[in-house]
Design a protein around this motif. Structure first.
Motif, PDB file in Angstrom:
ATOM      1  N   GLN A  47       0.813  -1.211   0.000  1.00 17.95           N
ATOM      2  CA  GLN A  47       0.000   0.000   0.000  1.00 17.95           C
ATOM      3  C   GLN A  47       0.854   1.272   0.000  1.00 17.95           C
ATOM      4  O   GLN A  47       0.341   2.353  -0.292  1.00 17.95           O
ATOM      5  CB  GLN A  47      -0.922   0.006   1.221  1.00 17.95           C
ATOM      6  CG  GLN A  47      -1.909  -1.152   1.253  1.00 17.95           C
ATOM      7  CD  GLN A  47      -2.762  -1.135   2.497  1.00 17.95           C
ATOM      8  OE1 GLN A  47      -2.576  -0.298   3.390  1.00 17.95           O
ATOM      9  NE2 GLN A  47      -3.708  -2.075   2.585  1.00 17.95           N
ATOM     10  N   LEU A  48       2.116   1.120   0.361  1.00 20.49           N
ATOM     11  CA  LEU A  48       2.989   2.292   0.430  1.00 20.49           C
ATOM     12  C   LEU A  48       3.562   2.670  -0.920  1.00 20.49           C
ATOM     13  O   LEU A  48       4.076   3.775  -1.084  1.00 20.49           O
ATOM     14  CB  LEU A  48       4.138   2.031   1.421  1.00 20.49           C
ATOM     15  CG  LEU A  48       3.711   1.641   2.842  1.00 20.49           C
ATOM     16  CD1 LEU A  48       4.932   1.358   3.695  1.00 20.49           C
ATOM     17  CD2 LEU A  48       2.858   2.746   3.462  1.00 20.49           C
ATOM     18  N   TRP A  49       3.514   1.789  -1.891  1.00 27.73           N
ATOM     19  CA  TRP A  49       4.091   2.094  -3.207  1.00 27.73           C
ATOM     20  C   TRP A  49       3.195   3.091  -3.940  1.00 27.73           C
ATOM     21  O   TRP A  49       1.978   2.949  -3.952  1.00 27.73           O
ATOM     22  CB  TRP A  49       4.220   0.811  -4.008  1.00 27.73           C
ATOM     23  CG  TRP A  49       5.031   1.001  -5.269  1.00 27.73           C
ATOM     24  CD1 TRP A  49       4.561   1.117  -6.525  1.00 27.73           C
ATOM     25  CD2 TRP A  49       6.440   1.106  -5.347  1.00 27.73           C
ATOM     26  NE1 TRP A  49       5.580   1.294  -7.408  1.00 27.73           N
ATOM     27  CE2 TRP A  49       6.768   1.294  -6.706  1.00 27.73           C
ATOM     28  CE3 TRP A  49       7.472   1.073  -4.404  1.00 27.73           C
ATOM     29  CZ2 TRP A  49       8.075   1.443  -7.151  1.00 27.73           C
ATOM     30  CZ3 TRP A  49       8.780   1.220  -4.846  1.00 27.73           C
ATOM     31  CH2 TRP A  49       9.069   1.398  -6.196  1.00 27.73           C
ATOM     32  N   PRO A  50       3.776   4.141  -4.539  1.00 25.44           N
ATOM     33  CA  PRO A  50       2.937   5.169  -5.194  1.00 25.44           C
ATOM     34  C   PRO A  50       2.228   4.617  -6.422  1.00 25.44           C
ATOM     35  O   PRO A  50       2.701   3.679  -7.075  1.00 25.44           O
ATOM     36  CB  PRO A  50       3.948   6.266  -5.577  1.00 25.44           C
ATOM     37  CG  PRO A  50       5.261   5.559  -5.670  1.00 25.44           C
ATOM     38  CD  PRO A  50       5.218   4.467  -4.651  1.00 25.44           C
ATOM     39  N   SER A  51       1.108   5.243  -6.753  1.00 26.36           N
ATOM     40  CA  SER A  51       0.364   4.856  -7.944  1.00 26.36           C
ATOM     41  C   SER A  51       1.129   5.275  -9.197  1.00 26.36           C
ATOM     42  O   SER A  51       2.069   6.080  -9.134  1.00 26.36           O
ATOM     43  CB  SER A  51      -1.016   5.523  -7.918  1.00 26.36           C
ATOM     44  OG  SER A  51      -0.877   6.945  -7.948  1.00 26.36           O
ATOM     45  N   PRO A  52       0.761   4.757 -10.374  1.00 22.57           N
ATOM     46  CA  PRO A  52       1.461   5.163 -11.602  1.00 22.57           C
ATOM     47  C   PRO A  52       1.402   6.664 -11.845  1.00 22.57           C
ATOM     48  O   PRO A  52       2.394   7.260 -12.285  1.00 22.57           O
ATOM     49  CB  PRO A  52       0.723   4.377 -12.686  1.00 22.57           C
ATOM     50  CG  PRO A  52       0.163   3.181 -11.986  1.00 22.57           C
ATOM     51  CD  PRO A  52      -0.184   3.651 -10.621  1.00 22.57           C
ATOM     52  N   GLU A  53       0.256   7.281 -11.564  1.00 23.96           N
ATOM     53  CA  GLU A  53       0.155   8.732 -11.752  1.00 23.96           C
ATOM     54  C   GLU A  53       1.088   9.478 -10.802  1.00 23.96           C
ATOM     55  O   GLU A  53       1.799  10.404 -11.201  1.00 23.96           O
ATOM     56  CB  GLU A  53      -1.278   9.195 -11.530  1.00 23.96           C
ATOM     57  CG  GLU A  53      -2.284   8.689 -12.567  1.00 23.96           C
ATOM     58  CD  GLU A  53      -2.685   7.246 -12.303  1.00 23.96           C
ATOM     59  OE1 GLU A  53      -2.315   6.722 -11.218  1.00 23.96           O
ATOM     60  OE2 GLU A  53      -3.355   6.650 -13.170  1.00 23.96           O
ATOM     61  N   ALA A  86       8.742  13.493 -12.685  1.00 22.92           N
ATOM     62  CA  ALA A  86       8.809  14.825 -13.287  1.00 22.92           C
ATOM     63  C   ALA A  86       9.416  15.836 -12.314  1.00 22.92           C
ATOM     64  O   ALA A  86      10.247  16.672 -12.704  1.00 22.92           O
ATOM     65  CB  ALA A  86       7.418  15.278 -13.722  1.00 22.92           C
ATOM     66  N   GLU A  87       9.012  15.749 -11.038  1.00 18.70           N
ATOM     67  CA  GLU A  87       9.578  16.648 -10.034  1.00 18.70           C
ATOM     68  C   GLU A  87      11.068  16.393  -9.847  1.00 18.70           C
ATOM     69  O   GLU A  87      11.858  17.345  -9.725  1.00 18.70           O
ATOM     70  CB  GLU A  87       8.850  16.483  -8.713  1.00 18.70           C
ATOM     71  CG  GLU A  87       7.401  16.958  -8.741  1.00 18.70           C
ATOM     72  CD  GLU A  87       6.690  16.711  -7.429  1.00 18.70           C
ATOM     73  OE1 GLU A  87       7.326  16.097  -6.536  1.00 18.70           O
ATOM     74  OE2 GLU A  87       5.513  17.102  -7.288  1.00 18.70           O
TER      75      GLU A  87
END
Length: 217
Positions: free
Chosen positions: A73-79, A86-87
């Motif tokens: 659940q801690l892994w970020p979503s693709p978006e 990008a950041e």
């Protein structure tokens, strides 16, 4: 022995405390599996910084599997992952990108320096001609001023001959005479230019007919 000590302790406590004891009782912590404290996100008294995936990631980083947090659940979503990339690309460029930017900036500065040097060299090359033009303009200005002075003196002399010695240059008669003389002067110059053009044209036609006559002979 015990009684005096008890009286001393009671008196000291009455001097330091306005009431016998504090009425505050801290809320007991809720400990999860393995002795890890994990606040209840549904509890309204839970702080905002103790909610959400960031705090869960902190718990998992500190206690590991004992925190009861699912690491998937801690892994970020693709978006979110694209946003982070990008950041990172914007705020943390690679070494090659930073070197490219430095080289581009140096090329831009060098180009601006060369352009400035080119302009300075071109201006220095034009300097003698500019000085000559300035001197020529000064000579022409002095010549015009001298001609204007002579013209005023000539008009004043003519006015004195016509109206007498005491002539006011602001009088209507003097102004009318000046206008008339200026008209005559313009006509004379125009006629002189026409004569010069006619003489030049006659000279050109004579020069052109001369070789033709010689060829015919």
């Amino acid at each position: 022995m015990a009684a005096p000590m008890h009286r001393c302790w009671t008196r000291l406590r009455s001097l330091t405390l306005a009431w016998p004891a504090a009425g505050y009782h801290a809320r007991p912590r809720v400990w999860g599996v393995g002795g890890v404290y994990k606040p209840d996100p549904n509890d309204p008294k839970t702080k905002e910084w103790q909610k959400g995936p960031a705090y869960e990631a902190k718990l998992y980083g500190r206690h590991g599997a004992a925190s009861g947090v699912n690491p998937a659940q801690l892994w970020p979503s693709p978006e979110r992952l694209q946003q982070l990339e990008a950041e990172e690309k914007e705020w943390y460029p690679s070494l090659q990108e930073m070197l490219d930017r430095v080289e581009a900036k140096e090329r831009e500065l060098q180009k601006a320096k060369e352009e400035k040097e080119r302009i300075v060299a071109a201006n220095l090359a034009k300097m003698p001609q500019m000085v000559a033009d300035w001197r020529r303009e000064k000579r022409e200005l002095r010549m015009k001023q001298r001609e204007e002075k002579e013209r005023r003196e000539r008009l004043l002399a003519q006015a004195r001959e016509k109206f007498g010695l005491h002539v006011d240059y602001r009088s209507p008669k003097f102004q009318e005479m000046v206008k008339e003389l200026e008209k005559q002067e313009k006509k004379r110059k125009k006629l002189l230019k026409r004569q010069m053009r006619e003489e030049a044209a006659a000279g050109v036609s004579a020069a052109a007919s001369g070789p033709a006559t010689e060829g015919a002979s």
